[in-house]
Write a protein that holds these residues in place. Structure first.
Motif, mmCIF file in Angstrom:
data_model
loop_
_atom_site.group_PDB
_atom_site.id
_atom_site.type_symbol
_atom_site.label_atom_id
_atom_site.label_comp_id
_atom_site.label_asym_id
_atom_site.label_seq_id
_atom_site.Cartn_x
_atom_site.Cartn_y
_atom_site.Cartn_z
ATOM 1 N N LEU A 56 0.702 -1.262 0.228
ATOM 2 C CA LEU A 56 0.009 0.098 -0.076
ATOM 3 C C LEU A 56 0.863 1.264 0.077
ATOM 4 O O LEU A 56 2.096 1.194 0.156
ATOM 5 N N VAL A 57 0.251 2.319 -0.284
ATOM 6 C CA VAL A 57 0.847 3.570 -0.589
ATOM 7 C C VAL A 57 0.312 4.580 0.541
ATOM 8 O O VAL A 57 -0.665 4.801 0.683
ATOM 9 N N LEU A 58 1.241 5.165 1.521
ATOM 10 C CA LEU A 58 0.679 6.317 2.409
ATOM 11 C C LEU A 58 0.970 7.505 1.320
ATOM 12 O O LEU A 58 2.137 8.009 1.485
ATOM 13 N N MET A 59 -0.125 8.206 1.057
ATOM 14 C CA MET A 59 -0.018 9.131 -0.003
ATOM 15 C C MET A 59 -0.366 10.570 0.595
ATOM 16 O O MET A 59 -1.870 10.976 0.948
ATOM 17 N N ARG A 93 -3.404 0.004 -3.690
ATOM 18 C CA ARG A 93 -4.188 1.152 -3.154
ATOM 19 C C ARG A 93 -3.518 2.100 -2.018
ATOM 20 O O ARG A 93 -2.372 1.656 -1.501
ATOM 21 N N SER A 94 -4.107 3.301 -1.960
ATOM 22 C CA SER A 94 -3.676 3.997 -0.922
ATOM 23 C C SER A 94 -4.303 4.518 0.258
ATOM 24 O O SER A 94 -5.347 4.256 0.282
ATOM 25 N N ILE A 95 -3.411 5.088 1.335
ATOM 26 C CA ILE A 95 -4.066 5.761 2.393
ATOM 27 C C ILE A 95 -3.910 7.007 2.333
ATOM 28 O O ILE A 95 -2.546 7.410 2.124
ATOM 29 N N PHE A 96 -4.776 8.119 2.297
ATOM 30 C CA PHE A 96 -4.574 9.502 2.006
ATOM 31 C C PHE A 96 -4.133 9.966 3.337
ATOM 32 O O PHE A 96 -4.614 9.891 4.373
ATOM 33 N N PRO A 100 -9.801 4.675 -1.609
ATOM 34 C CA PRO A 100 -8.510 4.620 -0.745
ATOM 35 C C PRO A 100 -8.648 3.492 0.482
ATOM 36 O O PRO A 100 -9.883 3.408 0.724
ATOM 37 N N LEU A 101 -7.707 3.144 1.042
ATOM 38 C CA LEU A 101 -7.781 2.352 2.095
ATOM 39 C C LEU A 101 -8.003 2.953 3.387
ATOM 40 O O LEU A 101 -8.438 2.555 4.353
ATOM 41 N N GLY A 102 -7.806 4.317 3.419
ATOM 42 C CA GLY A 102 -8.107 5.203 4.427
ATOM 43 C C GLY A 102 -7.689 6.572 4.324
ATOM 44 O O GLY A 102 -7.282 6.830 3.129
ATOM 45 N N TYR A 103 -7.890 7.345 5.352
ATOM 46 C CA TYR A 103 -7.849 8.978 5.108
ATOM 47 C C TYR A 103 -7.429 9.401 6.437
ATOM 48 O O TYR A 103 -7.955 9.105 7.356
#
Length: 129
Positions: A51-54, A78-81, A99-102
């Motif tokens: 995953l990406v922490l974006m 997928r990303s977590i913003f 996203p997987l989260g925010y």
């Protein structure tokens, strides 16, 4: 607990280092750190993180939403913003990328831990199907 490989995308070097250290403290691996959308794409392609922490607001031609969208579409990652801003329009555009989260800055370790645990569950579910 499954160890996730996480790509950290943040254009402020000190914040990127802090996030990377927190990810490691929470028992996960940092697959790389990027400061622009283009570098994020290249590192994601090279390292194939889970995953990406974006960060949403990146310096350069593209923002984090555009980068996350490309990485999800072309690599299936997928990303977590992460953002300092939580205006409704930006959040809606970000959420459209599934996203997987925010997380809103300043990042609290408890929030990061919670969103990474949820991402881990999602990741494991995807492996089973």
């Amino acid at each position: 607990m499954t160890t996730l490989r996480v790509l950290v995308v943040e254009d402020a070097a000190i914040i990127a280092l802090d996030i990377a250290n927190r990810v490691k403290r929470l028992g996960h691996e940092v697959a790389g750190v990027a400061s622009t959308a283009e570098t994020a794409w290249e590192k994601a392609r090279e390292t194939r993180p889970d995953l990406v922490l974006m960060d949403i607001n990146l310096k350069g031609e593209q923002n984090g939403i555009e980068a996350a969208s490309r990485i999800a579409e072309e690599l299936g990652i997928r990303s977590i913003f992460i953002t300092a801003y939580s205006d409704k329009e930006m959040k809606e555009r970000a959420l459209a990328t599934r996203p997987l989260g925010y997380i809103v800055k300043p990042i609290r370790e408890a929030d990061l831990e919670k969103v990474l645990a949820a991402a881990e569950e999602e990741f494991l579910k995807g492996r089973r199907t």
